[in-house]
Design an enzyme around this catalytic site. Structure first.
Site, short mmCIF file in Angstrom:
data_model
loop_
_atom_site.label_atom_id
_atom_site.label_comp_id
_atom_site.label_asym_id
_atom_site.label_seq_id
_atom_site.Cartn_x
_atom_site.Cartn_y
_atom_site.Cartn_z
N SER A 121 79.49 14.13 52.28
CA SER A 121 78.16 14.76 52.27
C SER A 121 78.01 15.19 50.74
CB SER A 121 78.25 16.16 52.92
OG SER A 121 79.53 16.62 52.93
N HIS A 142 75.39 9.56 56.23
CA HIS A 142 75.71 10.83 56.20
C HIS A 142 74.99 11.50 57.57
CE1 HIS A 142 74.97 14.91 54.11
NE2 HIS A 142 76.35 14.81 54.95
N GLU A 154 71.52 10.08 56.84
CA GLU A 154 71.22 9.45 55.66
C GLU A 154 71.65 8.27 55.30
OE1 GLU A 154 70.10 13.67 52.98
OE2 GLU A 154 72.12 12.74 53.06
N ASN A 192 70.64 17.88 51.33
CA ASN A 192 71.49 18.97 50.31
C ASN A 192 70.98 19.10 49.20
OD1 ASN A 192 73.22 19.75 52.47
ND2 ASN A 192 74.88 18.27 51.94
P1 NAD Z 1 87.28 17.95 59.94
O1 NAD Z 1 88.51 18.94 59.20
O2 NAD Z 1 86.64 18.45 61.21
O3 NAD Z 1 87.92 16.49 60.52
C1 NAD Z 1 88.71 15.87 59.63
C2 NAD Z 1 89.41 14.95 60.17
O4 NAD Z 1 90.03 13.89 59.44
C3 NAD Z 1 90.91 15.66 60.79
O5 NAD Z 1 91.22 15.27 62.04
C4 NAD Z 1 91.81 15.09 59.84
O6 NAD Z 1 93.35 14.97 60.43
C5 NAD Z 1 91.62 13.55 59.50
N1 NAD Z 1 91.98 12.93 58.37
C6 NAD Z 1 92.32 13.67 57.12
N2 NAD Z 1 92.88 12.65 56.36
C7 NAD Z 1 92.77 11.41 56.99
C8 NAD Z 1 93.13 10.20 56.65
N3 NAD Z 1 93.71 9.67 55.42
N4 NAD Z 1 92.95 9.04 57.59
C9 NAD Z 1 92.49 9.30 58.79
N5 NAD Z 1 91.97 10.67 59.25
C10 NAD Z 1 92.28 11.68 58.29
O7 NAD Z 1 86.22 17.54 59.06
P2 NAD Z 1 84.77 17.23 59.33
O8 NAD Z 1 83.76 18.41 59.24
O9 NAD Z 1 84.38 16.40 60.44
O10 NAD Z 1 84.16 16.36 58.02
C11 NAD Z 1 84.73 15.17 57.75
C12 NAD Z 1 83.62 14.40 56.75
O11 NAD Z 1 82.36 14.53 57.02
C13 NAD Z 1 83.98 15.24 55.34
O12 NAD Z 1 83.73 14.14 54.48
C14 NAD Z 1 82.87 16.04 55.25
O13 NAD Z 1 82.32 16.23 54.09
C15 NAD Z 1 81.58 15.45 56.12
N6 NAD Z 1 80.51 15.88 56.63
C16 NAD Z 1 80.96 17.21 57.38
C17 NAD Z 1 79.76 17.85 57.80
C18 NAD Z 1 80.13 19.03 58.63
O14 NAD Z 1 79.17 19.83 58.70
N7 NAD Z 1 81.21 19.47 58.95
C19 NAD Z 1 78.48 17.34 57.83
C20 NAD Z 1 78.17 16.12 57.00
C21 NAD Z 1 79.52 15.63 56.42
#
Ligand code: NAD
Length: 506
Positions: A121, A142, A154, A192
């Site tokens: 994001s 995204h 996106e 964003n």
């Molecule tokens: P989260 O912490 O819930 O999940 C992340 C997962 O990735 C975890 O299970 C972790 O074990 C795993 N992980 C970490 N390193 C890894 C690797 N090297 N290989 C494989 N798995 C790995 O996070 P999330 O909220 O799901 O966010 C994930 C991504 O999405 C981030 O880049 C975040 O910026 C983006 N994002 C989040 C949101 C939100 O609102 N939560 C919205 C849009 C985008």
């Protein structure tokens, strides 16, 4: 329907990875879940199965659909298990080094046609793709949380991403029931970035002590039709999520003043007042319910003085009609009598400046926000200046509350609260059009679906008048001398000639 990507991989099966897996499997793709954390992929699979059972319970999926979706979800214990995926969506932690390492490893595993997409994001897609042999196959995809409910995605083109890859991702998004919008790889992408106006300006207003958090929320909901006020929204999102986004966009734009974050959220974040999830944010929560201080009833006054309205007031005729409807005695002289309550209704200027420029007695001068058409105003907002007498303030408050309409009385500021927020949202959106971050149509779609605003930012500009918005910004720039209110050239050209902000250039 032929699904565009028959087999997809999800790397990182947290909140986002799971959501993406759910809609992809429902659409008909085989989904392989990979996570580095032991058992995370299996837990994600169990959560998906649970979710589908719930949907079946509500009659939203048939038993056959549930079985079919379940059969499409597999667990990948090592990254090489993703070798036959046509698309891999990475939703791991938000760190450039980790995402780059994941993609470098993946590229060596998957077939040449496979698309590598990141759900980042805030990081640059171009930077994530930079080390790859085939950066043209890498794009941003995204999604928003929770993925199945937030129906917009996106599709972000990095500098080297091929147009065909973006077109395919957009088509696949539609197959999953989502609306794709196309974004250039710029800080914050569309949602964003466009979202910087609402909270940031509200924080600025709060930091000037114009009104308290609850009053600002009430005004923006009642006058502009936002479902949640900015402080309610920040409490829901939580400051550990929203403050870093504000900082990130600001830093990535090399400290562009328009995006400047607030010390209010920095301090609250440091203090652990994150929002609803910690029980205290801008509001206190008891059993998950915000404790909103009640509004004081309007003052009771013995009599209301005659009212004189400045000839320069915004929507002057509507204001005079409103006063008539409220039973006010209206003065018609060129200047107010010595008794008159003096009303001004500026755009972008503060009440104090108007009183000085129009040579009015500041002690009897009150401002009213007339940006919104009088008929549709669900709340009237008055502003005092530092010299306003309390009897005049109370008389104005009582008068405008006579028909039962809620009234807020706030402190003087350059631009009323609604004006400032509308002008900032429209100006940021205009600047995004100027930069070519996306098309105006995609901007509107992304903001209405991604942020739930009552209308897209450009439609908002049209509703309140591009020329009015421009006037607010020009005057606020004069009052504050702050470059954050500098109108975008895109808005300046359109506002100057009163052109619709949704007008498509030939
Ligand atoms: P989260 O912490 O819930 O999940 C992340 C997962 O990735 C975890 O299970 C972790 O074990 C795993 N992980 C970490 N390193 C890894 C690797 N090297 N290989 C494989 N798995 C790995 O996070 P999330 O909220 O799901 O966010 C994930 C991504 O999405 C981030 O880049 C975040 O910026 C983006 N994002 C989040 C949101 C939100 O609102 N939560 C919205 C849009 C985008």
């Amino acid at each position: 329907m032929n699904i565009l990507y028959p087999c997809i991989g999800i790397v990182g099966t947290g909140a986002m990875g799971r959501g993406i897996a759910q809609i992809a499997a429902q659409a008909g793709s085989t989904v392989k879940l990979f996570d580095t954390q032991a058992d995370a992929a299996r837990k994600a699979q169990a959560a998906l199965f649970d979710q589908w059972d719930k949907l079946a319970g509500k009659g939203r999926m048939t038993a056959e659909q549930v079985t079919a979706a379940q059969q499409r979800v597999q667990i990948a214990s090592v990254l090489t298990d993703l070798r036959d995926c046509d698309l891999v969506v990475e939703a791991a932690v938000e760190r450039l080094d980790i995402k780059r390492a994941i993609f470098a490893e993946l590229e060596a595993v998957v077939q040449a046609h496979a698309v590598l997409a990141t759900n980042t994001s805030s990081l640059s897609v171009t930077a994530i793709a930079a080390g790859l042999q085939r950066p043209e196959q890498c794009a941003g995809f995204h999604f928003f949380n929770p993925v199945p409910l937030m129906k917009v995605v996106e599709v972000v083109a990095g500098l080297k991403t091929s147009a065909a890859v973006c077109a395919d991702l957009a088509a696949y998004a539609k197959q999953m029931g989502h609306t794709p919008v196309a974004a250039q790889d710029t800080p914050g992408f569309i949602v964003n970035h466009a979202g910087r106006g609402f909270g940031t300006e509200a924080l600025r207003i709060a930091s000037e002590n114009v009104a308290d958090f609850a009053t600002i929320d009430r005004i923006l909901k009642d006058q502009l039709g936002f479902k949640l006020g900015p402080f309610e929204l920040m409490d829901l999102t939580a400051l550990d999520v929203s403050h870093p986004v504000m900082e990130s966009v600001y830093r990535q734009y090399f400290e562009e003043p328009r995006y400047r974050p607030s010390v209010i959220t920095a301090q609250r974040l440091a203090g652990g007042l994150l929002g609803k999830k910690t029980g205290e944010g801008f509001y206190r929560y008891v059993d998950g319910v915000a404790q909103v201080p009640a509004e004081a009833p309007p003052p009771v006054v013995a009599s209301i003085p005659p009212v004189w309205v400045s000839p320069r007031a915004t929507r002057r005729l509507e204001l005079l009609q409103l006063l008539k409807d409220l039973g006010a005695t209206i003065e018609t002289g060129a200047a107010p009598s010595s008794l008159a309550l003096t009303l001004v209704a500026p755009l972008g200027f503060d009440v104090t400046t108007v009183a000085v420029v129009e040579r009015l007695d500041p002690a009897r001068t009150i401002g009213i926000d007339m940006l919104v058409e009088a008929k549709t105003q669900k709340r009237r907002v008055l502003a005092t200046n530092p010299a306003t007498r309390t009897d005049m303030r109370d008389a104005a408050h009582a008068l405008f509350a006579r028909d039962g309409s809620p009234v807020s009385v706030v402190r003087d500021s350059g631009g009323f609260i609604s004006q400032r927020v509308v002008a900032t949202i429209v100006n940021i959106a205009s600047d995004m059009c100027q930069q070519g971050v996306c098309t105006p149509a995609d901007l509107e779609t992304a903001v209405t679906l991604g942020l739930g605003y009552p209308q897209g930012p450009l439609a908002m500009g049209n509703l309140y008048g591009p020329t009015n918005v421009l006037e607010i910004l020009f005057n606020m720039q004069t009052v504050y001398g702050d470059p954050r209110y500098r109108p975008s050239p895109w808005l300046r050209r359109r506002g100057a000639i009163g052109l619709s902000l949704l007008h498509v250039e030939e």
